[in-house]
Design a protein around this motif. Structure first.
Motif, short mmCIF file in Angstrom:
data_model
loop_
_atom_site.label_atom_id
_atom_site.label_comp_id
_atom_site.label_asym_id
_atom_site.label_seq_id
_atom_site.Cartn_x
_atom_site.Cartn_y
_atom_site.Cartn_z
N PHE A 53 37.68 36.65 -10.07
CA PHE A 53 38.49 35.64 -10.76
C PHE A 53 39.57 35.07 -9.84
O PHE A 53 40.31 34.18 -10.25
CB PHE A 53 39.14 36.23 -12.01
CG PHE A 53 38.16 36.52 -13.12
CD1 PHE A 53 37.64 37.79 -13.28
CD2 PHE A 53 37.76 35.52 -13.98
CE1 PHE A 53 36.74 38.06 -14.30
CE2 PHE A 53 36.86 35.78 -14.99
CZ PHE A 53 36.34 37.06 -15.15
N GLY A 54 39.67 35.54 -8.61
CA GLY A 54 40.64 34.99 -7.68
C GLY A 54 40.13 33.70 -7.07
O GLY A 54 38.92 33.44 -6.98
N ALA A 55 41.06 32.88 -6.59
CA ALA A 55 40.68 31.61 -5.97
C ALA A 55 39.93 31.87 -4.68
O ALA A 55 40.28 32.75 -3.90
CB ALA A 55 41.92 30.75 -5.70
N SER A 84 38.22 31.27 -11.27
CA SER A 84 39.68 31.24 -11.27
C SER A 84 40.21 30.15 -12.18
O SER A 84 41.12 30.37 -13.00
CB SER A 84 40.18 31.05 -9.85
OG SER A 84 41.58 30.90 -9.83
N GLU A 106 42.24 30.43 -16.00
CA GLU A 106 43.51 29.75 -16.29
C GLU A 106 43.37 28.77 -17.44
O GLU A 106 44.27 28.64 -18.27
CB GLU A 106 43.99 29.04 -15.03
CG GLU A 106 44.37 29.95 -13.87
CD GLU A 106 45.48 30.90 -14.24
OE1 GLU A 106 45.45 32.05 -13.78
OE2 GLU A 106 46.37 30.50 -15.00
#
Length: 987
Positions: free
Chosen positions: A759-761, A781, A785
């Motif tokens: 889920f990180g950029a 990501s 959000e």
């Protein structure tokens, strides 16, 4: 016999000799009397006759034998018959001389072409007839000459063909001669007119006419020459027309005119046409190579082919365009590098609580970034002699540096002077030994020194000193100048924090002292009551202390406000970064929009005036532009999420409409990948759903796209139902009914240690996954959000090799999530797809192997069957076209295992082009496997890869590669390498 008889006999003998023409006989004159006289008379007569005969013979010989006219017989004075004979001979000689000379004059004049003279001398008899005959001949010859001259003038000078000579009253040779002249003129007329008709037809572009009139001799040679010329001109025109049609209409470059059996001008003209076609081929192909490289993002190529005139101007314009684009790209990259590193280091500084920590971070990050090899961070501190600059952190100082803290007063040394002046100080060409840069293997002198003061609102807070063996690039100097401004704000904030901590500590100490004093006052209250004076003094002291505490509290409040101001500055810096990304995205989308539209119009080929290959080129450009647009959208969404400016518009949503959208969008993709695809919802689920439908679709589109992309067999499903209370995530409990959107697949799965990081950029599992399936790693990501903005969250359950289940938990009623105050700058994207959009198929590559036939003029030497192993379809397409143009048969595989299988089933493969970075079996393993195959130990394997480090080449050669080329590869170099290895393999 008496004397008389003897005399008579002698006389008779003499007369007989005279009769017989012998004038040499003489009679003796010694006799006396009548015989002596007779002898004297006879001898005189014979002498006279001999003289006359001699003169007449001489005149006759001169006139008749020697042709010397005008001669006269010269005889001493005589009379009678001798005189008449001499006069007659001389008269005859004179007449003959005058007549012959007159005839000779006329004949000479005729011989010289003068037909105006005639024989005027008097003549009789046959000479008269000869005179009249010659005069008549001259008259007819004059008439014949006039007619022949007229015909010759009309034909030869005036160009009037068809004339005939008309000579009246002639016969015999003159008539034959006239007829021959007329026949000659008639034949010449027919021949010249026929030649004129053919040459006129040739001049008018009609090459079907031939000279068919009868001709002999040189005219026949001329006829044959002209007919041959027409045939060669027709063949030349046909070849030139063919080459012009291939190049100008069909777009097939490389054609050559082939005209057999020509020489001279025709050969030179053919060679000129071929040279023209060859030059045009080289020029257009060079332009196509450079424009194709630009379309692929390669801005290092330029058109180097020689080209004069407008083609040269086009070459210069394209080279100028590429140079401008390269400069623009370089400037944008430098700006992006500048902003990115400023933002990265600024964000790292934000969490530091002391100037020492900030200094250590700066010395660890900044020198390598600007290619400096040593440096120091100086902090301004108050010393005994005023403000001093103390070195609190350093980078790469040599072993001989003095121990302890280095201190520099303001205005002392270059560091103090730069701080005192408040401006950057740059020193180039440092003398040897000024500053040494050393490592474990050696040392060198620094050549450039830069000192940057850290100034905030006119106050010097410190200085940054860096040294390098190379000159600082302009972008590095810009970075240092901007960074020192940001660093000043952070250092000021750190100093304010330190002052705040110091004030708090002092306040606590004062409070503790006050408490102790109060206890002391209470303990001594009775003693204070005994002494009012002492009590007043203590009260005054207490009042002073209270005022001091109030002042300290005021200072604390001021420090707190200063900290808040610094925090706002940092927030503005983060906002500037987000706005910069949004503006950059918008500026890139504006030209990209026209690029995509024009590429799509070219690919559609509505007018039908593009070739299939040109349509393929346009499709590739459109595909690349679409990928770039997708990346821009992802970056823009990420920047909006980071800035907290993504709009959410909540309204009642029809769940069935959302499910129908998912079904219509992804059903074709699932069918193409042969996957089972189901979309379902529990009864009455989502009846009161209130949310942003566009953002909900964006999240579902990304989750379903990822599921389909990472699933090769099995099924993908979307199930919507009301979540049980026990499974609702803690942040959503108490928010009312919660819907669970479950996207399940039977794909590759995600390792447990990577579940949270996906889920990180810019994260996408491990590198092998990113290489195999592509994408930017922004989709999940952004989706998490967006889910948070909608008031929900996303969870993941996954097992490697079994599959994954992404669940979007979303409250049915509108959640009171924090909303942005205003839209983000450049928020023109709307609901575009994010990083995990469904995979697209590029039809441009599906027909790549049949787009062009093999080149007819490809060289036979060195041609063979080539296997291309590369997982990039665009690169495979480009290599295939280059190889086919060179006459090679091409086989393709998108990974190492497929290449091995294809090689095993095609023994005719002569050479392999291998990429190194591929999913599954990479190029190293595939090369080793080829070397292990029976009979393939010497098969040429040419590596074409983007890995350009020296160790990469040695590793590839150690794996068994025959040759190593780095991308972007030069087509000529690649073809030359292939020809070399194919020739080696043949021998």
């Amino acid at each position: 016999m008496d004397e008389t008889d003897r005399t008579l006999e002698q006389l008779l003998a003499g007369l007989t000799a005279v009769r017989d023409g012998n004038l040499d006989t003489r009679l003796p004159e010694d006799a006396g009397g009548l015989p002596g006289k007779i002898a004297a008379v006879y001898n005189g007569m014979v002498a006279q006759l001999s003289l006359v005969t001699t003169e007449v013979t001489r005149v006759a010989e001169e006139v008749g034998g020697q042709g010397l006219l005008g001669g006269q017989a010269r005889v001493p004075p005589v009379g009678g018959v001798w005189r008449q004979l001499t006069a007659g001979v001389n008269s005859m000689a004179d007449n003959l001389t005058s007549q012959v000379r007159n005839i000779s004059q006329v004949a000479t004049a005729v011989a010289r072409g003068d037909l105006t003279q005639k024989i005027r001398v008097d003549a009789r008899g046959e000479i008269l007839e000869l005179k009249e005959t010659i005069n008549t001949m001259v008259e007819r010859l004059s008439s014949f000459a006039e007619e022949v001259t007229r015909v010759a003038r009309e034909v030869g000078t005036e160009g009037n063909l068809g004339g005939q000579a008309t000579v009246h009253g002639v016969s015999g040779t003159w008539k034959d001669l006239t007829d021959n002249v007329n026949s000659m003129a008639n034949n010449l007329t027919n021949q010249v007119r026929n030649i004129a008709q053919v040459t006129t037809a040739v001049a008018q572009g009609d090459l079907t006419r031939k000279i068919d009139v009868d001709a002999r001799g040189e005219i026949l040679e001329l006829k044959t020459t002209i007919n041959t010329m027409v045939d060669q001109l027709g063949s030349f025109a046909a070849e030139v027309t063919r080459v012009a049609r291939e190049v100008g209409s069909e777009g097939r470059l490389g054609g050559q005119a082939e005209v057999a059996d020509v020489s001279g001008t025709w050969k030179r003209l053919t060679e000129n046409v071929n040279e023209l076609a060859g030059n045009l081929t080289r020029q257009v192909r060079a332009i196509a190579e450079v424009t194709g490289a630009v379309a692929r993002g390669d801005l290092t190529r330029t058109i180097a082919v020689d080209a004069p005139g407008e083609v040269g101007a086009l070459r210069d314009n394209i080279n100028a365009m590429v140079e401008s684009l390269r400069a623009t790209t370089r400037a944008n990259e430098e700006k992006d590098w500048l902003k990115t590193n400023l933002a990265r280091i600024s964000s790292g500084i934000q969490g530091r609580r002391s100037p020492a920590e900030v200094a250590e971070l700066v010395m660890r990050e900044v020198p390598p970034l600007v290619r400096a090899q040593c440096g120091s961070f100086f902090l301004a501190q108050e010393g005994p002699e005023g403000t001093e600059l103390s070195a609190i952190a350093s980078y790469g100082l040599p072993d001989g540096a003095p121990p302890g803290v280095r201190r520099v007063r303001m205005g002392q040394s270059l560091v103090g002077q730069a701080a005192a002046d408040g401006r950057m100080l740059l020193v180039e060409d440092l003398p040897p030994g000024y500053a040494r840069i050393s490592s474990g293997t050696g040392s060198a002198d620094a050549s450039v020194l830069i000192v940057l003061p850290i100034v905030v609102e006119g106050q010097v807070l410190g200085a940054l000193e860096l040294a390098s063996v190379h000159a600082f690039a302009p972008v590095h100097r810009d970075f240092l100048e901007q960074f020192t401004e940001l660093l000043g704000a952070n250092v000021a904030a750190q100093i304010a924090n330190a002052r705040t901590d110091e004030l708090l500590e002092r306040s606590q100490r004062l409070t503790s002292e006050l408490s102790a004093r109060q206890q002391e006052i209470q303990a001594r209250q009775r003693e204070l009551q005994d002494s009012n004076a002492e009590l007043k003094e203590k009260a005054a002291l207490l009042a002073d202390r209270n005022r001091d505490i109030e002042r300290k509290n005021l200072q604390i409040e001021q420090a707190r406000q200063e900290l808040e101001e610094r925090a706002q500055q940092l927030a503005r810096a983060s906002l500037y970064k987000s706005e910069f990304l949004a503006n950059m995205s918008h500026e890139l989308r504006t030209p990209l929009n026209s690029l995509l539209i024009l590429a799509q119009l070219l690919a559609q080929n509505a007018d039908g005036n593009l070739t299939e290959k040109q349509v393929d080129y346009a499709t590739v450009i459109h595909s690349a532009g679409s990928d770039l647009l997708q990346l821009i959208n992802d970056i823009l969404d990420l920047s909006k999420v980071e800035a907290g400016r993504m709009d959410v518009h909540r309204e009642p949503v029809s769940l069935q409409r959302v499910l129908d959208y998912a079904e219509a969008t992804f059903r074709p993709v699932a069918d193409e990948r042969k996957l089972d695809f189901t979309v379902s919802a529990a009864p009455r689920a989502g009846a009161g759903l209130v949310t942003d439908e566009g953002r909900l679709r964006q999240v579902l589109r990304n989750l379903l796209g990822n599921a389909l992309k990472f699933t090769e067999r099995g099924e993908v499903s979307l199930r919507v139902e009301q979540a049980a209370q026990a499974e609702v995530p803690l942040p959503l409990r108490g928010a009312g009914p919660v819907l669970a959107f479950r996207v399940a697949d039977t794909g590759i799965g995600i390792p447990a240690d990577r579940v949270e990081s996906v889920f990180g950029a810019f994260q996408q599992g491990d590198r092998g996954t990113a290489r195999a399936y592509g994408g930017t790693g922004l989709g999940l990501s952004i989706s998490r959000e967006v889910a948070r903005l909608l008031g929900g969250t996303i969870t993941l359950q996954s097992s490697v090799g079994v599959g994954s289940t992404f669940t979007l938990y979303l409250p049915e009623a509108a959640a009171r999530a924090e909303q942005p105050a205003r839209p983000a700058a450049g928020d023109a994207v709307g609901g575009t797809a994010v990083g995990g959009a469904p995979p697209e198929t590029t039809e441009a590559f599906a027909t790549a192997e049949t787009a062009l036939p093999p080149a007819a003029d490809a060289p036979g030497a060195g041609a063979g069957t080539v296997l291309v192993v590369d997982d990039d379809s665009r690169n495979v397409y480009a290599l295939t076209e280059i190889l086919k143009t060179a006459g090679h048969e091409v086989l393709t595989a998108d990974n190492g295992a497929a290449g091995i299988n294809l090689l095993a089933s095609h023994p005719e493969v002569d050479l392999v082009i291998m990429d190194l970075m591929m999913a599954g079996m990479d190029g190293y393993a595939a090369t080793r496997a080829i070397r292990a195959m029976p009979g393939r130990g010497s098969l040429p394997v040419v590596v074409v890869t983007a890995k350009a480090m020296p160790d990469d080449q040695s590793e590839a050669m150690a794996a068994g590669a025959s040759h190593y080329l780095t991308k972007p590869v030069d087509p000529d170099e690649l073809l030359a390498t292939i020809r070399t290895w194919l020739g080696t393999a043949d021998t």
